[in-house]
Design a protein around this motif. Structure first.
Motif, mmCIF file in Angstrom:
data_model
loop_
_atom_site.group_PDB
_atom_site.id
_atom_site.type_symbol
_atom_site.label_atom_id
_atom_site.label_comp_id
_atom_site.label_asym_id
_atom_site.label_seq_id
_atom_site.Cartn_x
_atom_site.Cartn_y
_atom_site.Cartn_z
ATOM 1 N N VAL A 207 3.908 -7.792 -2.820
ATOM 2 C CA VAL A 207 4.073 -8.656 -1.646
ATOM 3 C C VAL A 207 3.031 -8.322 -0.590
ATOM 4 C CG1 VAL A 207 5.596 -9.138 0.314
ATOM 5 C CG2 VAL A 207 6.503 -9.189 -2.020
ATOM 6 N N ALA A 208 2.802 -7.032 -0.337
ATOM 7 C CA ALA A 208 1.822 -6.624 0.673
ATOM 8 C C ALA A 208 0.423 -7.122 0.318
ATOM 9 C CB ALA A 208 1.832 -5.106 0.818
ATOM 10 N N ASP A 209 0.053 -6.998 -0.955
ATOM 11 C CA ASP A 209 -1.258 -7.464 -1.397
ATOM 12 C C ASP A 209 -1.373 -8.976 -1.244
ATOM 13 O OD1 ASP A 209 -1.912 -4.875 -2.031
ATOM 14 O OD2 ASP A 209 -1.647 -5.114 -4.198
ATOM 15 N N TRP A 210 -0.299 -9.674 -1.556
ATOM 16 C CA TRP A 210 -0.311 -11.148 -1.463
ATOM 17 C C TRP A 210 -0.429 -11.601 -0.020
ATOM 18 C CZ3 TRP A 210 3.848 -14.523 0.227
ATOM 19 C CH2 TRP A 210 3.585 -15.892 0.003
ATOM 20 N N LEU A 211 0.305 -10.978 0.886
ATOM 21 C CA LEU A 211 0.222 -11.351 2.298
ATOM 22 C C LEU A 211 -1.202 -11.177 2.823
ATOM 23 C CD1 LEU A 211 3.541 -9.765 3.634
ATOM 24 C CD2 LEU A 211 3.051 -12.198 3.376
#
Length: 216
Positions: A207-211
């Motif tokens: 999720v962090a990478d996607w954001l």
């Protein structure tokens, strides 16, 4: 003699005054703070991004992902719930869920094709970003979430739309197509985030990478 003494006292006083109030004791005006572009105008605060996460979860994989997403973004959450509680979509090899998806495929423009839900959104105009988190059912978006977007997707026109899909192994192109059909005027952020069931435990990093990738 008196005149000479007076001159000596005056000279001593001037010397004493210069020592007490010399240049190092004078207050230097502080220059006004400059903005990064070199102007003297203070920087305007960045506009606050208001985000809503809309999701449905049956196995709780999507719920786990959304919980982490909310912790990272501070977004509001809206969980879609079927009108009938306690439905076992996995019974008889997922016969109920399969039938619901087929009904939508057969008549996607008929409101009667969609299963009833009891979830009603608040003011969607209060949000500029909406993230849809969806389980995959038979290559499509889970039926209850399709119902929500069928009813309210037109209220998301012009908003930034993010899509997260949870599935066992199947690709997510069908869910992406459903989202674009049900929110025809949404401004979709790319790419979508696909988290396989086996990756759920690692969802924080994903999720962090996607954001970061979508510029959130």
């Amino acid at each position: 003699m008196k005149k000479a003494c007076s001159l000596l006292l005056l000279a001593f006083g001037l010397l004493l005054f210069g020592t007490v109030c010399g240049p190092n004791d004078r207050t230097t005006p502080t220059p006004p703070a400059s903005t990064p572009d070199g102007s003297d105008e203070p920087s305007a605060p960045a506009p606050e991004r208001r985000t809503l996460i809309v999701y449905y979860s049956f196995t709780n994989n999507t719920h786990t992902i959304v919980t982490d997403l909310q912790a990272q973004t501070g977004a509001d959450i809206l969980r879609v719930e079927p009108a009938e509680e306690g439905i076992d979509y996995a019974a008889n090899n997922y016969a109920i869920g399969s039938a619901l998806i087929q009904a939508i495929r057969n008549n996607p423009d008929d409101p009667a094709s969609y299963p009833a839900i009891r979830t009603v959104p608040g003011d969607l105009n209060a949000y500029d970003t909406i993230i849809v988190a969806a389980p995959l059912w038979w290559s499509n978006m889970a039926a209850p979430l399709q119902t929500f977007l069928f009813q309210y997707g037109d209220r998301m026109a012009g908003k930034a739309i993010g899509l997260i899909v949870s599935s066992a192994s199947s690709g997510i192109s069908g869910v992406e197509a459903d989202a674009r059909q049900l929110i025809p005027d949404g401004d979709f952020l790319t790419p979508s985030l696909w988290i396989r069931s086996a990756q759920t435990a690692d969802c924080h990093r994903l999720v962090a990478d996607w954001l970061q990738e979508i510029g959130y």
